[in-house]
Design an enzyme around this catalytic site. Structure first.
Site, short mmCIF file in Angstrom:
data_model
loop_
_atom_site.label_atom_id
_atom_site.label_comp_id
_atom_site.label_asym_id
_atom_site.label_seq_id
_atom_site.Cartn_x
_atom_site.Cartn_y
_atom_site.Cartn_z
N HIS A 9 -5.89 11.74 41.01
CA HIS A 9 -4.78 12.13 41.51
C HIS A 9 -3.99 13.05 40.43
CE1 HIS A 9 -3.64 8.23 39.98
NE2 HIS A 9 -2.31 8.70 39.66
N CYS A 65 -8.53 14.29 34.48
CA CYS A 65 -7.41 13.71 34.98
C CYS A 65 -6.25 13.84 34.20
CB CYS A 65 -7.86 12.08 34.60
SG CYS A 65 -8.16 11.46 32.88
N GLY A 68 -7.80 13.47 30.67
CA GLY A 68 -9.18 13.74 30.14
C GLY A 68 -9.85 12.85 29.60
N ILE A 69 -9.06 11.77 29.14
CA ILE A 69 -9.66 10.54 28.38
C ILE A 69 -10.61 9.53 29.24
CG2 ILE A 69 -9.23 8.55 27.01
CD1 ILE A 69 -6.65 10.24 26.02
N GLY A 70 -9.67 9.21 30.31
CA GLY A 70 -10.54 8.01 31.12
C GLY A 70 -11.86 8.62 31.84
N HIS A 98 -23.93 22.55 19.65
CA HIS A 98 -24.30 21.49 18.79
C HIS A 98 -24.94 20.21 19.43
CE1 HIS A 98 -22.67 23.41 14.90
NE2 HIS A 98 -23.70 24.08 15.42
N ARG A 133 -32.15 20.08 13.46
CA ARG A 133 -31.02 19.25 13.23
C ARG A 133 -30.29 18.77 14.39
NH1 ARG A 133 -25.62 21.86 10.87
NH2 ARG A 133 -26.08 23.99 11.66
#
Length: 150
Positions: A9, A65, A68-70, A98, A133
């Site tokens: 939400h 969200c 953006g973390i959750g 990368h 790499r």
């Protein structure tokens, strides 16, 4: 390209702007919700989008969200998902170059529509640079995932 999109939400308004922008760019969107402003649990929606990316139903995913973390934490539990929490163009570009990220997450309370469009454009148009790499590092991520996904 087919793009999985989801939010809670707290990210509904920006998710709707993401969908309109991604479709304007000519991509197909699968919307995993939420569809209303009613309080809900972000894991329920983020996991559905992450599963679609993990199983190949969608090539990439975009999650929103409040911060953006959750949603990024949830998405990264999916096998083969590499979700980057990005709020600037450098990270949106280099997570593809990368890290070969296949999902991106950002917060509605942090990112406005203009910046979202820049982030999404970079995320969808930048290809993995590859090379020994970077491939070695992405492969190490996959090995860590296998080790702990028992």
């Amino acid at each position: 390209m087919k793009i999985a999109v989801a939010c809670d939400h707290g990210g509904l308004n920006l998710k709707n702007a993401v969908i309109a922008f991604v479709e304007k760019l000519g991509h197909e969107v699968t919307d995993f919700g939420t569809y209303t402003n009613a309080s809900c649990d972000y894991p329920d929606f983020a996991v559905a989008a992450a599963e679609a990316v993990a199983n190949g139903e969608c090539e990439r995913g975009i999650l929103v969200c409040s911060s953006g973390i959750g949603v990024s934490i949830v998405a990264n539990k999916g096998p083969g998902v590499r979700c980057a929490h990005c709020h600037d163009t450098y990270c949106a570009k280099y997570t593809r170059l990368h890290n070969d990220a296949n999902m991106i997450a950002f917060g509605e309370k942090v990112v406005g529509v203009g910046l979202m469009e820049e982030l999404v454009t970079l995320f969808l148009t930048t290809e993995f640079e590859g090379g020994e790499r970077h491939e070695r590092r992405v492969n190490k991520i996959a090995e860590i995932e296998k080790k702990y996904s028992k």
